[in-house]
Design an enzyme around this catalytic site. Structure first.
Site, PDB file in Angstrom:
ATOM      1  CG  PHE A 145      -1.786   1.167   1.053  1.00  0.00           C
ATOM      2  CD1 PHE A 145      -3.101   1.020   0.494  1.00  0.00           C
ATOM      3  CD2 PHE A 145      -1.256   2.416   1.738  1.00  0.00           C
ATOM      4  CE1 PHE A 145      -3.921   2.141   0.223  1.00  0.00           C
ATOM      5  CE2 PHE A 145      -2.365   3.595   1.321  1.00  0.00           C
ATOM      6  CZ  PHE A 145      -3.638   3.467   0.809  1.00  0.00           C
ATOM      7  CG  ASP A 230       5.922   4.015   1.379  1.00  0.00           C
ATOM      8  OD1 ASP A 230       5.940   4.702   2.608  1.00  0.00           O
ATOM      9  OD2 ASP A 230       5.033   3.831   0.766  1.00  0.00           O
ATOM     10  CE  LYS A 259      -0.201   6.884   6.358  1.00  0.00           C
ATOM     11  NZ  LYS A 259      -1.446   7.710   5.890  1.00  0.00           N
TER      12      LYS A 259
END
Length: 405
Positions: A145, A230, A259
């Site tokens: 994801f 990531d 984030k």
């Protein structure tokens, strides 16, 4: 408070009426938050064990981060990259040093940072490695994801994220996560990068086999390809280290961050790499109106200052051991498996007992907010400011719903 006085049903109905149904939220309407706790419109408090998918690593309204945002709001919030502002160099310098890299390219969302990494890897492949134009390949892992843009979902293996959004972007090769032999077979002369999450979050907090990330590094070196990590969810203290990839002592060529970098206040993301990688970009080839804006840089720099002390990484490691010990004690008592590192856990509930959705609904009734994923799996990711007593309380509530069946 009587049911007539409650504001939650009306607020939920309004949200259902006026928004596209791209989420299926729990029936909770949050009005305020502080630290590891949030309060809904009816005054009920909840312990937040999702932390905005790790965007709230430092809790709701961390005083230092709020102060940095307030101070910048009184000065200047946006200039665009047509000019240089006085917060830009400090943020980029601090973040580059935290990552051990030469350069930083700030963006806004995690998906933008992933798109940036893809573009940089491709251009590096053409200009530095010498891959024929239009032939660059990036190897990715199944169950990944990395975001929801059309390019990113082109290499998703999740039908929910991918179906009905084609045609899809070519140039990606998918291999099973954790399988070094399959990865080795996937390399070609046109491979420019391997893009992977050191721990797969959306897939259920999947930790790769020991030695896997080191093997990825070795294969990238052998084939002159970039290793792009990531760390949007796994990074910035979540797993007990600054970056999850550090658990194997591996250094990637590019970090993709987001984030928690915005402190739960503004969207902030970035790519960090050395000059020979990020230096392939020239003016006009890539950009963002809001990327690296003054408010984002002021908050982002304050986030990096929190991480420079190592306090939050140590806290996550210590409390993470406590969380995992509590969760592992429930294996065989309603839980089938527990995975993760630090203050991050993927918990597989016996599907004969509860679905993941049922579990998080029952936890919410007991004042604990979490998120389900893929059937009977739930994810737990409390803010790093959570206390030991709060951890124990949440595990006790999980134990209670499992016992009730």
């Amino acid at each position: 408070m009587t049911s007539v006085d409650m504001r939650t049903p009306e607020a939920l109905a309004d949200a259902e009426r006026w928004t596209a149904h791209n989420y299926h939220p729990l029936p909770v309407v949050i009005a305020s938050g502080e630290g590891a706790w949030v309060t809904d419109v009816d005054g009920r408090r909840y312990l937040d064990f999702l932390a905005g998918y790790s965007a709230l690593n430092f809790g709701h309204r961390h005083p230092g981060l709020i102060a940095a945002a307030h101070a910048q709001l009184d000065r200047v919030t946006l200039t665009s990259r047509a000019f240089v502002h006085d917060q830009f160099a400090d943020f980029c310098h601090r973040l580059a040093a935290l990552c051990g890299k030469d350069l930083v390219l700030p963006m806004n969302t995690g998906a933008e940072a992933v798109e940036t990494a893809i573009k940089v890897a491709r251009k590096w492949g053409y200009r530095v490695k010498g891959v024929p134009d239009g032939q660059a390949e990036i190897i990715v892992a199944s169950d990944n994801f990395h975001g929801r843009t059309t390019t990113i979902i082109s290499f998703s293996t999740d039908p929910e994220a991918r179906a009905d959004f084609g045609p899809y972007t070519p140039g990606f090769v998918t291999v099973p996560y954790g399988d070094l032999a399959a990865l080795a077979d996937a390399f070609t002369a046109n491979t420019v990068a391997v893009l992977m999450e050191p721990i797969q979050g959306e897939a259920g907090v999947l930790v790769p086999p020991e030695g896997y990330l080191g093997g990825v590094r070795e294969l990238c070196d052998a084939h002159n390809a970039l290793f792009v990590a990531d760390e949007i969810q796994s990074g910035l203290g979540r797993t007990g280290r600054t970056f999850a990839i550090e658990h194997e002592g591996v250094v990637p060529d590019m970090y993709v961050l987001g984030k928690a970098l915005g402190g739960g206040i503004v969207p902030v993301s970035a790519v960090a790499a050395n000059r020979e990688v990020l230096g392939v970009l020239k003016p006009g080839e890539h950009g963002s109106t809001f990327g690296g804006n003054p408010l984002a840089c002021a908050v982002g720099a304050a986030v990096v200052r929190l991480l420079e002390t190592g306090e939050f990484q140590a806290r996550s490691a210590e409390l993470g051991d406590r969380l995992h010990a509590g969760l592992n004690a429930l294996v065989g008592r309603g839980l089938q498996e527990v995975r993760g590192r630090g203050l991050w856990a993927g918990v597989d509930i016996d599907p004969a007992l509860l679905t993941g959705r049922q579990a998080v609904e029952r936890l919410a009734e007991r004042g604990i907010l979490a998120k389900d994923t893929h059937g009977s799996t739930i994810r737990l990711a409390p803010p790093l400011v959570v206390t030991a007593d709060e951890l124990d309380h949440a595990v006790a509530q999980l134990a209670a719903i499992l016992a009730a069946g």
